[in-house]
Design an enzyme around this catalytic site. Structure first.
Site, PDB file in Angstrom:
ATOM      1  N   LYS A 117     116.856 -55.845 -47.878  1.00 42.33           N
ATOM      2  CA  LYS A 117     116.279 -57.112 -47.432  1.00 42.33           C
ATOM      3  C   LYS A 117     116.958 -58.285 -48.119  1.00 42.33           C
ATOM      4  O   LYS A 117     117.530 -58.159 -49.204  1.00 42.33           O
ATOM      5  CB  LYS A 117     114.774 -57.154 -47.707  1.00 42.33           C
ATOM      6  CG  LYS A 117     114.396 -57.032 -49.182  1.00 42.33           C
ATOM      7  CD  LYS A 117     112.882 -57.010 -49.361  1.00 42.33           C
ATOM      8  CE  LYS A 117     112.506 -56.792 -50.817  1.00 42.33           C
ATOM      9  NZ  LYS A 117     111.042 -56.785 -51.027  1.00 42.33           N
ATOM     10  N   ARG A 134      94.903 -55.817 -47.943  1.00 42.29           N
ATOM     11  CA  ARG A 134      95.470 -54.919 -48.947  1.00 42.29           C
ATOM     12  C   ARG A 134      94.573 -54.932 -50.174  1.00 42.29           C
ATOM     13  O   ARG A 134      94.114 -55.993 -50.607  1.00 42.29           O
ATOM     14  CB  ARG A 134      96.900 -55.342 -49.332  1.00 42.29           C
ATOM     15  CG  ARG A 134      97.879 -55.224 -48.165  1.00 42.29           C
ATOM     16  CD  ARG A 134      99.280 -55.637 -48.539  1.00 42.29           C
ATOM     17  NE  ARG A 134     100.124 -55.758 -47.347  1.00 42.29           N
ATOM     18  CZ  ARG A 134     101.351 -56.264 -47.337  1.00 42.29           C
ATOM     19  NH1 ARG A 134     101.876 -56.703 -48.471  1.00 42.29           N
ATOM     20  NH2 ARG A 134     102.042 -56.324 -46.210  1.00 42.29           N
ATOM     21  N   HIS A 185     108.929 -59.139 -35.636  1.00 39.52           N
ATOM     22  CA  HIS A 185     109.875 -58.037 -35.651  1.00 39.52           C
ATOM     23  C   HIS A 185     110.830 -58.185 -34.487  1.00 39.52           C
ATOM     24  O   HIS A 185     110.406 -58.505 -33.379  1.00 39.52           O
ATOM     25  CB  HIS A 185     109.136 -56.694 -35.604  1.00 39.52           C
ATOM     26  CG  HIS A 185     108.277 -56.474 -36.811  1.00 39.52           C
ATOM     27  ND1 HIS A 185     106.951 -56.878 -36.850  1.00 39.52           N
ATOM     28  CD2 HIS A 185     108.567 -55.954 -38.031  1.00 39.52           C
ATOM     29  CE1 HIS A 185     106.452 -56.593 -38.043  1.00 39.52           C
ATOM     30  NE2 HIS A 185     107.415 -56.035 -38.776  1.00 39.52           N
ATOM     31  N   GLN A 209     100.045 -63.365 -41.981  1.00 39.98           N
ATOM     32  CA  GLN A 209     101.476 -63.579 -42.106  1.00 39.98           C
ATOM     33  C   GLN A 209     102.043 -64.241 -40.844  1.00 39.98           C
ATOM     34  O   GLN A 209     101.540 -64.007 -39.746  1.00 39.98           O
ATOM     35  CB  GLN A 209     102.206 -62.247 -42.315  1.00 39.98           C
ATOM     36  CG  GLN A 209     101.823 -61.516 -43.589  1.00 39.98           C
ATOM     37  CD  GLN A 209     102.463 -60.140 -43.640  1.00 39.98           C
ATOM     38  OE1 GLN A 209     102.276 -59.320 -42.751  1.00 39.98           O
ATOM     39  NE2 GLN A 209     103.226 -59.880 -44.681  1.00 39.98           N
ATOM     40  N   ASP A 255     104.392 -63.255 -39.195  1.00 42.26           N
ATOM     41  CA  ASP A 255     105.170 -62.022 -39.148  1.00 42.26           C
ATOM     42  C   ASP A 255     105.842 -61.869 -37.795  1.00 42.26           C
ATOM     43  O   ASP A 255     105.290 -62.258 -36.765  1.00 42.26           O
ATOM     44  CB  ASP A 255     104.220 -60.841 -39.381  1.00 42.26           C
ATOM     45  CG  ASP A 255     104.934 -59.603 -39.843  1.00 42.26           C
ATOM     46  OD1 ASP A 255     106.139 -59.689 -40.134  1.00 42.26           O
ATOM     47  OD2 ASP A 255     104.296 -58.543 -39.894  1.00 42.26           O
ATOM     48  N   HIS A 279     112.479 -56.740 -39.764  1.00 42.91           N
ATOM     49  CA  HIS A 279     111.190 -57.263 -40.211  1.00 42.91           C
ATOM     50  C   HIS A 279     111.474 -58.638 -40.803  1.00 42.91           C
ATOM     51  O   HIS A 279     112.318 -58.772 -41.693  1.00 42.91           O
ATOM     52  CB  HIS A 279     110.579 -56.381 -41.295  1.00 42.91           C
ATOM     53  CG  HIS A 279     110.456 -54.931 -40.934  1.00 42.91           C
ATOM     54  ND1 HIS A 279     109.237 -54.308 -40.780  1.00 42.91           N
ATOM     55  CD2 HIS A 279     111.395 -53.975 -40.708  1.00 42.91           C
ATOM     56  CE1 HIS A 279     109.430 -53.032 -40.489  1.00 42.91           C
ATOM     57  NE2 HIS A 279     110.737 -52.808 -40.446  1.00 42.91           N
ATOM     58  N   CYS A 327     103.997 -54.013 -38.711  1.00 42.10           N
ATOM     59  CA  CYS A 327     105.174 -53.404 -38.087  1.00 42.10           C
ATOM     60  C   CYS A 327     104.879 -52.152 -37.250  1.00 42.10           C
ATOM     61  O   CYS A 327     105.369 -52.054 -36.105  1.00 42.10           O
ATOM     62  CB  CYS A 327     106.256 -53.142 -39.121  1.00 42.10           C
ATOM     63  SG  CYS A 327     105.708 -52.733 -40.775  1.00 42.10           S
TER      64      CYS A 327
END
Length: 635
Positions: free
Chosen positions: A464, A362, A384, A380, A382, A510, A333
């Site tokens: 979320k 991570r 945005h 991911q 992912d 997100h 992000c």
């Protein structure tokens, strides 16, 4: 004269103080028998608790999740009582409830064995039949310390001494066994009806490797024998479906100690990965997403500004170069905001949807790593979305539609939805959180979706919605999410020019559908027990000849299948056809084409499915049409 208000709003007035068990009996004999505990003004208590003043009361039974957890905690005490009865010199330490069960740690000079587990479980069953009352005792901190020291329970004494205040402590007694516990507990041991001791393990006292090693006994407990049987069957199925075993059997991937939490993808596994990535990429492009790519190493200062460093610093890998500290990207992000910030944005540019198959790292604890389900390096799906407040509802709605399409294509139709609201530690003021939470709640309600509330479980920057898949054996997997963020764009300088010429901060959504691609592939492998749908299978067709005389036609069949874009292998080994069928079936290949004399003569193929079904002979063109239809329909 306490007035008791029940969950349905009805009230009951009593002349004198009354126990929860007596309230349950006044309602009905069935409820009195089923009562496990009570909840007074939101606080769980024993059924023996006396109500002296007006109160809100809920009777807890084994149908409630809280009731099941009380049964499991009471079962851990039951196990400790059985251990002390059979092994008097063993010391009890801690025994909490965990998902689907409980454990208890013991200090004992000899090692427990599987035979000991059977003896302990049999003793537990005897104690259940005795229907021993479970009663709550209260002692001061000093009295409790002295009491357990005199019993030889040094670990319990240490636990009590670590409690900072001198408040009174609760102990629970059943028969001759007494244990330190906050409670509540079931009224008697007869309420514990269905349990099984599962396994032995080692555990350090207080989780510190510098301390002595204890012995941990794991168990599971359920409201009834039917639920226990269902759970044990689920475990058996999960063992058969273990993605780590199937990954090795099907030659998909492996992990090794030299790269903990990282995946070595083999060719067939990587084909699955690429197919899923291609599917998502095409879908995002069709739905107005840009695809970007951002660096793996970014200066630590960016993560400090975004708030991630304070929140996840222990989870972030870092490195240094030329007197600068860098973070190995743990999420995408903040980097996407850097792309957004390049150039002036107008309200006409919004919504701006930015996607990345971002490789993230991570530093997950080594003890939590699990195949490709829980790893340190993952990618991911992912994205945005930068939008105005007026566009927020539509963007959330469109995302939910997209997510359900994806899950349906992958064969998941049982979706649990949860709305997670503000956590205790968060950024942004309450007014912003009110607005963000209301937006997500409204989006769900407008689509007439069933959802559950998870208070305090939101991200630190915003609430979320979580989308949880339920698989074919009843397990749940949290995958998709959409989060409303009114804070991070402003912290990192994101702006747009509004229609009135003013500078405004965009709302940032997100969102992910699959979550980690690696984890989602693991879920798919276990959902299908390795027999992936045709469109995802790394090998869709195996062509098998019966004898060498049929090899040439087998090669022609395979070549034509490949020209049609299908994933094909040939098995022309000089082996019996039964052996080759068995070998390729074990590889979970959806279609086996058997080529013998009749097939060569008629220019056909004999089609066999991996489940053993014989589809008979057909022309190659007909087979390709059927296979193409399966692929288009994501079968």
């Amino acid at each position: 004269m306490p007035i008791i208000t029940l969950p349905d709003g009805s009230q009951r007035q009593f002349e004198n103080p009354i126990t929860i068990a007596e309230v349950a009996a006044s309602i009905g004999a069935g409820l009195a028998k089923a009562a496990i505990a009570g909840k007074i003004d939101g606080h769980l208590v024993d059924t023996s608790t006396i109500i002296e003043t007006d109160a809100q009361l809920a009777i807890i039974t084994d149908r409630d999740q809280e009731g099941l957890e009380i049964i499991r905690h009471s079962c851990s005490h039951l196990m400790a009582q059985a251990v002390k009865s059979l092994f008097p010199t063993a010391q009890v330490t801690i025994g909490p409830v965990i998902e689907n069960g409980f454990f208890y740690d013991f200090a004992y000079e000899e090692s427990f064995t599987p035979d000991d587990l059977e003896k302990i479980q049999f003793k537990m069953q005897q104690l259940v039949k005795q229907n021993l009352p479970i009663t709550r005792l209260v002692k001061s901190r000093d009295e409790a310390t002295k009491f357990f020291r005199e019993l030889g329970e040094e670990y319990k004494a240490q636990i009590i001494e670590s409690i900072p205040t001198n408040e009174e402590l609760s102990l629970y007694q059943q028969g001759d066994f007494i244990d330190l516990c906050r409670g509540p507990h079931v009224p008697n041991t007869g309420k514990i009806k269905a349990f099984k001791l599962m396994k032995l393990a080692g555990a350090y006292w207080r989780g510190d490797s510098n301390n002595e090693m204890l012995q941990r006994i794991y168990g599971t407990a359920w409201a009834n024998k039917k639920d226990l049987k269902t759970y044990l069957h689920q475990l058996e199925e999960a063992e058969k479906r273990d993605h780590r075993k199937l990954g090795k059997q099907l030659d998909l991937f492996h992990t090794q100690t030299e790269a903990p939490g990282m995946v070595f993808w083999h060719d067939k596994g990587w084909q699955i990965y690429l197919q899923i990535k291609s599917y998502i990429r095409d879908l995002l492009r069709d739905n107005g997403y840009q695809e970007v790519n951002t660096p793996q190493l970014v200066d630590q200062s960016l993560w400090e500004k975004s708030g991630h460093w304070d929140k996840f610093g222990d989870m972030i890998f870092s490195t240094s170069s030329e007197n600068r500290d860098y973070a190995v990207k743990p999420m995408n992000c903040p980097c996407h905001i850097q792309i957004y910030n390049r150039g002036i944005k107008s309200y006409r540019d919004l919504p701006l949807r930015m996607a990345e198959f971002g490789s993230c790292h991570r530093n997950e604890p080594s003890g939590t790593l699990h195949g490709i389900m829980r790893i340190r390096n993952f990618v991911q799906d992912d994205a945005h979305i930068f939008c105005t407040e007026d566009q927020l509802q539509q963007e959330v709605s469109d995302f939910i539609d997209l997510l359900f399409k994806v899950y349906t294509d992958f064969g998941f139709n049982d979706i649990i939805i949860k709305l997670s609201t503000r956590p205790e530690k968060r950024v942004g003021d309450d007014a912003v959180w009110d607005k963000a939470e209301k937006a997500l709640e409204l989006a769900l309600n407008n689509k007439d979706l069933d959802w559950d509330l998870q208070p305090g479980e939101g991200a630190f920057y915003g609430p979320k919605i979580e989308f949880i898949l339920k698989d074919c054996i009843g397990r749940v997997w949290q995958c998709g999410t959409i989060q409303v963020d009114f804070s991070m764009p402003g912290r990192l300088g994101a702006e747009y020019i509004a229609s009135d010429g003013s500078k405004q901060v965009p709302v940032m959504l997100h969102r992910a559908i699959l979550g980690s691609l690696e984890r989602f592939i693991g879920i798919l492998i276990e959902e299908h027990a390795g027999a992936l749908p045709v469109w995802l299978s790394p090998v869709q067709v195996a062509v098998l000849n019966i004898t060498d005389a049929h090899a040439e036609y087998s090669k022609i069949v395979a070549a034509n299948l490949k020209k049609s874009g299908l994933k094909v292998i040939t098995d022309l080994r000089n082996e019996k056809i039964g052996f080759k069928i068995r070998e390729n079936t074990l590889q979970k290949i959806p279609y086996l084409l058997i080529i013998g004399g009749r097939e060569v003569e008629n220019q056909q193929v004999a089609v066999r499915l991996r489940n053993g079904e014989d589809k008979g002979s057909m022309s190659l063109e007909t087979f390709i049409e059927q296979l193409d239809a399966d692929i288009v329909n994501h079968v």
